[in-house]
Design a protein around this motif. Sequence first.
Motif, PDB file in Angstrom:
ATOM      1  N   GLN A  88      -8.248   0.436   8.458  1.00  0.00           N
ATOM      2  CA  GLN A  88      -8.032  -0.602   9.471  1.00  0.00           C
ATOM      3  C   GLN A  88      -7.209  -1.720   8.842  1.00  0.00           C
ATOM      4  O   GLN A  88      -7.239  -1.910   7.632  1.00  0.00           O
ATOM      5  N   PRO A  89      -6.448  -2.428   9.687  1.00  0.00           N
ATOM      6  CA  PRO A  89      -6.323  -2.337  11.153  1.00  0.00           C
ATOM      7  C   PRO A  89      -5.279  -1.287  11.560  1.00  0.00           C
ATOM      8  O   PRO A  89      -4.450  -0.880  10.748  1.00  0.00           O
ATOM      9  N   ILE A  90      -5.313  -0.919  12.823  1.00  0.00           N
ATOM     10  CA  ILE A  90      -4.356   0.079  13.301  1.00  0.00           C
ATOM     11  C   ILE A  90      -2.930  -0.481  13.261  1.00  0.00           C
ATOM     12  O   ILE A  90      -1.962   0.277  13.130  1.00  0.00           O
ATOM     13  N   GLU A  91      -2.803  -1.808  13.346  1.00  0.00           N
ATOM     14  CA  GLU A  91      -1.475  -2.425  13.297  1.00  0.00           C
ATOM     15  C   GLU A  91      -0.833  -2.233  11.927  1.00  0.00           C
ATOM     16  O   GLU A  91       0.382  -1.998  11.821  1.00  0.00           O
ATOM     17  N   LEU A  92      -1.636  -2.317  10.880  1.00  0.00           N
ATOM     18  CA  LEU A  92      -1.125  -2.089   9.531  1.00  0.00           C
ATOM     19  C   LEU A  92      -0.800  -0.615   9.328  1.00  0.00           C
ATOM     20  O   LEU A  92       0.211  -0.260   8.712  1.00  0.00           O
ATOM     21  N   ARG A  93      -1.637   0.270   9.833  1.00  0.00           N
ATOM     22  CA  ARG A  93      -1.374   1.707   9.748  1.00  0.00           C
ATOM     23  C   ARG A  93      -0.054   2.053  10.457  1.00  0.00           C
ATOM     24  O   ARG A  93       0.752   2.838   9.950  1.00  0.00           O
ATOM     25  N   ALA A  94       0.161   1.435  11.615  1.00  0.00           N
ATOM     26  CA  ALA A  94       1.382   1.696  12.371  1.00  0.00           C
ATOM     27  C   ALA A  94       2.614   1.204  11.611  1.00  0.00           C
ATOM     28  O   ALA A  94       3.665   1.874  11.610  1.00  0.00           O
ATOM     29  N   GLU A  95       2.497   0.058  10.955  1.00  0.00           N
ATOM     30  CA  GLU A  95       3.631  -0.478  10.188  1.00  0.00           C
ATOM     31  C   GLU A  95       3.951   0.415   8.997  1.00  0.00           C
ATOM     32  O   GLU A  95       5.126   0.649   8.682  1.00  0.00           O
ATOM     33  N   ILE A  96       2.916   0.932   8.334  1.00  0.00           N
ATOM     34  CA  ILE A  96       3.126   1.856   7.215  1.00  0.00           C
ATOM     35  C   ILE A  96       3.824   3.121   7.699  1.00  0.00           C
ATOM     36  O   ILE A  96       4.781   3.610   7.078  1.00  0.00           O
ATOM     37  N   LYS A  97       3.365   3.688   8.819  1.00  0.00           N
ATOM     38  CA  LYS A  97       3.990   4.899   9.369  1.00  0.00           C
ATOM     39  C   LYS A  97       5.460   4.642   9.712  1.00  0.00           C
ATOM     40  O   LYS A  97       6.321   5.506   9.466  1.00  0.00           O
ATOM     41  N   LYS A  98       5.747   3.478  10.264  1.00  0.00           N
ATOM     42  CA  LYS A  98       7.130   3.155  10.631  1.00  0.00           C
ATOM     43  C   LYS A  98       8.024   3.078   9.394  1.00  0.00           C
ATOM     44  O   LYS A  98       9.134   3.611   9.388  1.00  0.00           O
ATOM     45  N   LYS A  99       7.525   2.445   8.344  1.00  0.00           N
ATOM     46  CA  LYS A  99       8.310   2.324   7.115  1.00  0.00           C
ATOM     47  C   LYS A  99       8.513   3.687   6.455  1.00  0.00           C
ATOM     48  O   LYS A  99       9.590   3.983   5.917  1.00  0.00           O
ATOM     49  N   PHE A 145       0.822  -1.212   0.000  1.00  0.00           N
ATOM     50  CA  PHE A 145       0.000   0.000   0.000  1.00  0.00           C
ATOM     51  C   PHE A 145       0.861   1.269   0.000  1.00  0.00           C
ATOM     52  O   PHE A 145       0.419   2.308  -0.505  1.00  0.00           O
ATOM     53  N   ILE A 146       2.080   1.203   0.516  1.00  0.00           N
ATOM     54  CA  ILE A 146       2.989   2.352   0.421  1.00  0.00           C
ATOM     55  C   ILE A 146       3.293   2.666  -1.031  1.00  0.00           C
ATOM     56  O   ILE A 146       3.300   3.833  -1.448  1.00  0.00           O
ATOM     57  N   GLN A 147       3.520   1.618  -1.846  1.00  0.00           N
ATOM     58  CA  GLN A 147       3.865   1.879  -3.244  1.00  0.00           C
ATOM     59  C   GLN A 147       2.671   2.403  -4.045  1.00  0.00           C
ATOM     60  O   GLN A 147       2.848   2.933  -5.133  1.00  0.00           O
ATOM     61  N   MET A 148       1.463   2.306  -3.496  1.00  0.00           N
ATOM     62  CA  MET A 148       0.303   2.891  -4.152  1.00  0.00           C
ATOM     63  C   MET A 148       0.156   4.373  -3.821  1.00  0.00           C
ATOM     64  O   MET A 148      -0.699   5.066  -4.389  1.00  0.00           O
ATOM     65  N   GLY A 149       0.982   4.864  -2.887  1.00  0.00           N
ATOM     66  CA  GLY A 149       1.013   6.281  -2.573  1.00  0.00           C
ATOM     67  C   GLY A 149      -0.330   6.821  -2.102  1.00  0.00           C
ATOM     68  O   GLY A 149      -1.033   6.197  -1.305  1.00  0.00           O
TER      69      GLY A 149
END
Length: 207
Positions: A187-198, A176-180
């Motif tokens: 959701q989920p917040i865990e996936l959102r957190a991983e994206i923010k970290k990357k 999803f990061i590469q989709m910009g």
Amino acid sequence: MSKAIRLNELRLYINRVKKFKVKIDFKIDNQSKESPLLKELIMAAIGNKPLRISYLGVKRDIQPIGLFSQYGRWYCPSYCYLRKEFRLFRCDRISEVGLSTRKDKMNLNETNLNDIINLLSSKKEYELIVELTPEGVEKYKSNVWSYYQISINSKGHGVIKGSISAAEIDFLADYFIQMGKHAKVVQPIELRAEIKKKILVLNVLYQ
């Protein structure tokens, strides 16, 4: 060499081939991560042998059931002696492999790889909701693994809904990061957190 010996060798070869067939499963996709220890893992699965591995730097004993490929990565479903249950291990995160000296190995010869994959896959932990722009919808629909449910409104915007396991979060974050700006994970917040970290790591890299 007698005919009987040759027949016995042929039977052994056929049995080995059959074991390979029930110990490996894969989908045609691009392998984005190198996994140099696949041979050791599959031979342990075929030989019903427990291993001592280093997984993300932590030593643990596992007993591989087989291998399967998905999302461009190899996975090794195994019995984990530490957790005392079947777990899914990403092969590219296994840095060392050696034979375990434990005496309580399990007999997994008759354990079906697909049964274990289905068992582990059924342990869905998170609800997935992703909002897509019209461009994001087209990108998603063009992907070979786009199997999550998607609804599209009259203006072309879409919403992906489904359920995912913890093992899928790392891959989906990259995807999803590469989709910009064309994909927003709700959701989920865990996936959102991983994206923010990357994204934070990338931001620091380019400062």
